[in-house]
Design an enzyme around this catalytic site. Structure first.
Site, PDB file in Angstrom:
ATOM      1  N   HIS A   1     -29.657 -75.992 -15.059  1.00 23.95           N
ATOM      2  CA  HIS A   1     -28.209 -76.135 -15.261  1.00 23.95           C
ATOM      3  C   HIS A   1     -27.529 -76.767 -14.008  1.00 23.95           C
ATOM      4  CE1 HIS A   1     -29.167 -74.047 -18.925  1.00 23.95           C
ATOM      5  NE2 HIS A   1     -29.076 -72.674 -18.694  1.00 23.95           N
TER       6      HIS A   1
ATOM      7  N   ASP B   1     -37.098 -74.306 -22.086  1.00 25.98           N
ATOM      8  CA  ASP B   1     -36.247 -73.338 -21.544  1.00 25.98           C
ATOM      9  C   ASP B   1     -35.109 -72.527 -22.908  1.00 25.98           C
ATOM     10  OD1 ASP B   1     -35.200 -71.724 -18.977  1.00 25.98           O
ATOM     11  OD2 ASP B   1     -33.858 -71.638 -20.946  1.00 25.98           O
TER      12      ASP B   1
ATOM     13  N   HIS C   1     -31.780 -72.131 -22.743  1.00 23.62           N
ATOM     14  CA  HIS C   1     -30.753 -72.816 -22.820  1.00 23.62           C
ATOM     15  C   HIS C   1     -31.029 -74.217 -22.078  1.00 23.62           C
ATOM     16  CE1 HIS C   1     -31.127 -68.590 -21.145  1.00 23.62           C
ATOM     17  NE2 HIS C   1     -29.350 -68.651 -21.667  1.00 23.62           N
TER      18      HIS C   1
ATOM     19  N   ASP D   1     -38.008 -67.846 -21.687  1.00 21.39           N
ATOM     20  CA  ASP D   1     -37.066 -67.140 -22.092  1.00 21.39           C
ATOM     21  C   ASP D   1     -36.266 -66.999 -24.029  1.00 21.39           C
ATOM     22  OD1 ASP D   1     -35.318 -69.207 -21.606  1.00 21.39           O
ATOM     23  OD2 ASP D   1     -33.666 -68.939 -20.322  1.00 21.39           O
TER      24      ASP D   1
HETATM   25 ZN   LIG Z   1     -32.689 -70.069 -19.767  1.00 19.47          ZN
END
Ligand SMILES: [Zn+2]
Length: 346
Positions: free
Chosen positions: A125, A162, A164, A249
């Protein structure tokens, strides 16, 4: 079979904020599981170096580096509601990025065939100018930049599974045609980016690939996305080195997201990535740990990925398969991604 490496350092445990899901317990769980299952003893340890500010400036602004350094020096603080800096976080973040750099050098020098970097804080991120989403510096993106700028590689790919969207990695290379960035992620979800129509800009049009998947996707949907879209686009790009932003995740047990992937699903995705690396990159593949917040799911899923690097069969895990419920229909989104990237069948 060339040796498989791993990166780990106890300094990674010193980035800590009590009660935060991105905790040192994550790496402790992975290491103790790999020790107990006799996997760690089969891996070659790669010592992580400390990234220098010059290394980090391959992608990040001097202001961001200075913010992280100064915040740690004054005892730590929250940079945003999710993202903390603790007193030793600057050093840990430099060694996490350095771990990816050392791993990349070890693979490019032929010391090992592949590496799994057990690092934190995570990175995907972190944008060129901003730490966010538990991430300070973008470990995997920095390693990709290092391979291009200092190791003479012309094309590298980053696959990010991931749950996200890796907005930071996308931002780093959105206009850089030398990096193929492929992300599968829950959508809509944090951080909000990652629509399939985000495909890169200028000469890099087509080198950002987003697979925005609805909540509730399990092994079947993930494998379709990887077999029908990710794999053919990686093949078309012909990278010389494959990086993986490996977050766990999307596991059904994860407390932060709503996907239903299981450990076997991670094994199958990782097997496909290993095949691609063998076919295109002489087997060169560098994994960097991103998220994953259920400790048992995290440890077994990392084990599953390492199994593929070692050429081992899947090791049954105690959590078993994801819930036997019908998955969402992903035909329309896969068709949209294929059309956006000129893949046949779109
Ligand atoms: Zn994540």
């Amino acid at each position: 079979m060339p040796p498989v490496g791993y990166v780990y350092d106890p300094l990674y445990l010193e980035h800590e904020m009590p009660g935060h899901p991105e905790s040192p317990a994550r790496l402790r769980a992975i290491i103790s599981h790999l020790e107990e299952s006799d996997v760690l003893a089969r891996l070659t340890k790669i010592e992580p170096r400390d990234a220098t500010p010059d290394d980090v400036e391959l992608l990040h602004s001097r202001e961001l580096i200075e913010t992280v350094r100064a915040t740690a020096e004054k005892g730590g603080a929250w940079l945003d509601p999710d993202t903390y800096v603790a007193p030793r976080s600057y050093e840990a973040a430099l060694r996490a990025a350095g771990g990816l750099l050392s791993a990349t050098d070890a693979v490019l020098d032929g010391e090992v065939g592949s590496v799994f970097c057990l690092v934190r804080p995570p990175g995907h991120h972190a944008t060129p100018t901003q730490a966010m989403g538990f991430c300070l510096f973008n470990n995997v993106a920095l390693a990709a930049a290092h391979a291009l700028e200092r190791r003479g590689r012309e094309r590298v790919a980053i696959v990010d599974f991931d749950v996200h969207h890796g907005n930071g990695s996308q931002d780093c290379f959105y206009a850089d045609p030398r990096v193929l960035y492929v992300s599968s992620h829950q959508f809509p979800f944090y951080p909000g980016s990652g629509h399939w129509a985000e495909t890169g800009e200028g000469p890099a049009k087509g080198t950002t690939v987003n697979l925005p998947l609805p909540r509730g996707c399990g092994r079947e949907e993930y494998l379709r996305a990887y077999r029908e879209v990710a794999a053919p686009l990686v093949r078309r790009f012909e990278p010389q080195l494959l990086f993986v932003s490996a977050g766990f995740d999307a596991h059904f047990a994860d407390p932060l997201a709503q996907m239903l992937l299981d450990t076997r699903g991670y094994y199958e995705i990782a097997s496909l990535l290993k095949e691609l690396a063998d076919e295109l990159c002489e087997g060169r593949i560098v994994y960097g740990l991103e998220g994953g917040y259920d400790l048992t799911a995290l440890a077994w899923s990392v084990h599953a990925c390492i199994d593929t690097l070692l050429g081992d069969a899947f090791t049954e895990d105690p959590m078993g398969s994801g819930p036997a419920v019908p998955g969402p229909d992903i035909d329309a989104v896969l068709t949209a991604v294929k059309q956006a990237h000129g893949l046949n069948g779109g």
